[in-house]
Each structure stands twice: as structure tokens, then as C-alpha cells.
Design a protein around this motif. Structure first.
Motif, PDB file in Angstrom:
ATOM      1  N   LEU A  75       0.481 -17.554  23.554  1.00 19.54           N
ATOM      2  CA  LEU A  75      -1.136 -17.095  23.653  1.00 19.54           C
ATOM      3  C   LEU A  75      -1.902 -17.999  24.132  1.00 19.54           C
ATOM      4  O   LEU A  75      -3.222 -18.174  24.742  1.00 19.54           O
ATOM      5  N   ALA A  76      -1.673 -19.317  23.648  1.00 13.39           N
ATOM      6  CA  ALA A  76      -2.577 -20.587  23.831  1.00 13.39           C
ATOM      7  C   ALA A  76      -2.507 -20.826  25.424  1.00 13.39           C
ATOM      8  O   ALA A  76      -3.558 -21.490  25.856  1.00 13.39           O
ATOM      9  N   GLY A  77      -1.296 -20.708  25.908  1.00 17.56           N
ATOM     10  CA  GLY A  77      -1.210 -20.877  27.345  1.00 17.56           C
ATOM     11  C   GLY A  77      -1.901 -19.976  28.152  1.00 17.56           C
ATOM     12  O   GLY A  77      -2.128 -20.346  29.405  1.00 17.56           O
ATOM     13  N   GLY A 107      -6.596 -22.540  17.323  1.00 18.04           N
ATOM     14  CA  GLY A 107      -5.505 -22.678  16.329  1.00 18.04           C
ATOM     15  C   GLY A 107      -4.644 -23.618  16.305  1.00 18.04           C
ATOM     16  O   GLY A 107      -4.074 -24.162  15.246  1.00 18.04           O
ATOM     17  N   VAL A 108      -4.115 -24.225  17.662  1.00 22.01           N
ATOM     18  CA  VAL A 108      -3.062 -25.086  17.719  1.00 22.01           C
ATOM     19  C   VAL A 108      -3.898 -26.669  17.275  1.00 22.01           C
ATOM     20  O   VAL A 108      -3.217 -27.237  16.617  1.00 22.01           O
ATOM     21  N   ALA A 112      -2.506 -28.955  14.223  1.00 19.23           N
ATOM     22  CA  ALA A 112      -1.940 -29.975  14.567  1.00 19.23           C
ATOM     23  C   ALA A 112      -2.809 -31.142  14.247  1.00 19.23           C
ATOM     24  O   ALA A 112      -2.669 -32.264  14.438  1.00 19.23           O
ATOM     25  N   GLY A 113      -4.402 -30.833  13.941  1.00 16.90           N
ATOM     26  CA  GLY A 113      -5.267 -31.837  13.737  1.00 16.90           C
ATOM     27  C   GLY A 113      -5.456 -32.166  12.347  1.00 16.90           C
ATOM     28  O   GLY A 113      -4.719 -31.688  11.334  1.00 16.90           O
ATOM     29  N   GLU A 114      -6.407 -33.149  12.305  1.00 17.30           N
ATOM     30  CA  GLU A 114      -6.761 -33.485  10.779  1.00 17.30           C
ATOM     31  C   GLU A 114      -7.462 -32.423  10.029  1.00 17.30           C
ATOM     32  O   GLU A 114      -7.312 -32.406   8.661  1.00 17.30           O
ATOM     33  N   ALA A 115      -7.928 -31.668  10.624  1.00 17.35           N
ATOM     34  CA  ALA A 115      -8.536 -30.326   9.746  1.00 17.35           C
ATOM     35  C   ALA A 115      -7.362 -29.439   8.783  1.00 17.35           C
ATOM     36  O   ALA A 115      -7.633 -28.853   8.016  1.00 17.35           O
TER      37      ALA A 115
END
Length: 161
Positions: A75-77, A107-108, A112-115
Motif C-alpha cells: 500500500l505504501a507503494g 506508517g512506514v 522505522a523512525g525515531e517516533a
């Protein structure tokens, strides 16, 4: 303070009802929305958020981690990222595409981030929501959940007496 869009989407589920149809109102300005894709995305985000937060609660819906990753990534694609750089300002990243693709991409980035380290499951009684902890003393998704948790603790202490 509102939560990031992926968390807002995850929070459209309640223990006894699905609030996605009502929640889509905040997506109306971006165009038509495929509710089935949005439900799949919500399920995938909730599954991955449960892993990220070591959520001890029983899952609202069942989906394996590989299936959740596949759903989120596909879906991110649907969204694409562009860089714009106005002459009178700093560069900016913008996302384009259907709402489900934009939310999946966010969401990715969240997971995948600091959050991700600030993402929390609300552990108040009967709550199934998630939140991003922005204040060091925040423990629940809302003041109502905090009150329910304190009342439950008080009841347990006094019931044992």
C-alpha cells in the motif's frame, strides 16, 4: 494534540465496533477512499504497532507479521515522494497518491523512525488505542483512560482490604 495519521487510523477500532466509516470524513478532502484497503492497512499497522510496543493486550484482529509487512509495503507503494525546493525557503518532501498510500508511507516512517520509540499502547482497562508519547508523564491515550486506570487501581487496593 492529534496523533499522526497512521495512529489516527489505528484508533478507528474499538472493542465493540468499527468506527472506520465515520472516521473517513477526515479523508474526504483527498478524494475517494477504498474502505477495504483502509481496513487492511489499519489491521497491518495495528499488528506492527503491537510488535513495536510489546503490547500485552489481546489483538483486536489477527494478522501475521509477514502479512502485515506485505500489506503495509504494497500500500505504501501506491504513494510517491517528491522533493520541492522553493527559491525562498528550505526543501520540502511531499507525498502524492491515494490516501491509503500516503498513510501507509507515513506508517512506514513512523515504525522505522525515531517516533517508534515513543509509540505506546494504552493500557487502561478496556482500551485498544495507541498513542505517541510526546510528554514524559503521559501514560494513557486520553485523560478519560487515565481516570479509568486510576479508578481501577483504587478499587483493587480497597477491595483487598
Amino acid at each position: 494534540m492529534p496523533e499522526p495519521l497512521p495512529v489516527e487510523l489505528m484508533n478507528t477500532v474499538r472493542p465493540d465496533e468499527d468506527q472506520l466509516d465515520d472516521a473517513v470524513a477526515w479523508l474526504d478532502p483527498v478524494g475517494p477512499v477504498d474502505l477495504d484497503q483502509l481496513r487492511d492497512l489499519r489491521t497491518a499497522l495495528r499488528r506492527l504497532a503491537a510488535d513495536a510496543t510489546d503490547d500485552p493486550r489481546a489483538p483486536v484482529t489477527a494478522m501475521s507479521r509477514p502479512d502485515a509487512l506485505t500489506t503495509l509495503n504494497s500500500l505504501a507503494g501506491l504513494a510517491r515522494t517528491e522533493l520541492s525546493w522553493p527559491a525562498d525557503g528550505p526543501p520540502e518532501r511531499t507525498l502524492h497518491g491515494p490516501a491509503v498510500g500516503v498513510i501507509a508511507t507515513l506508517g512506514v516512517e513512523l515504525l522505522a523512525g525515531e517516533a517508534r520509540g515513543r509509540l505506546r499502547a494504552c493500557l487502561a482497562p478496556n482500551c485498544v488505542l495507541y498513542f505517541v508519547k510526546e510528554h514524559t508523564r503521559r501514560e494513557w491515550c486520553s485523560p478519560n483512560c487515565g481516570n479509568r486506570a486510576r479508578v481501577a487501581r483504587h478499587y483493587q487496593r480497597h477491595r483487598q482490604d
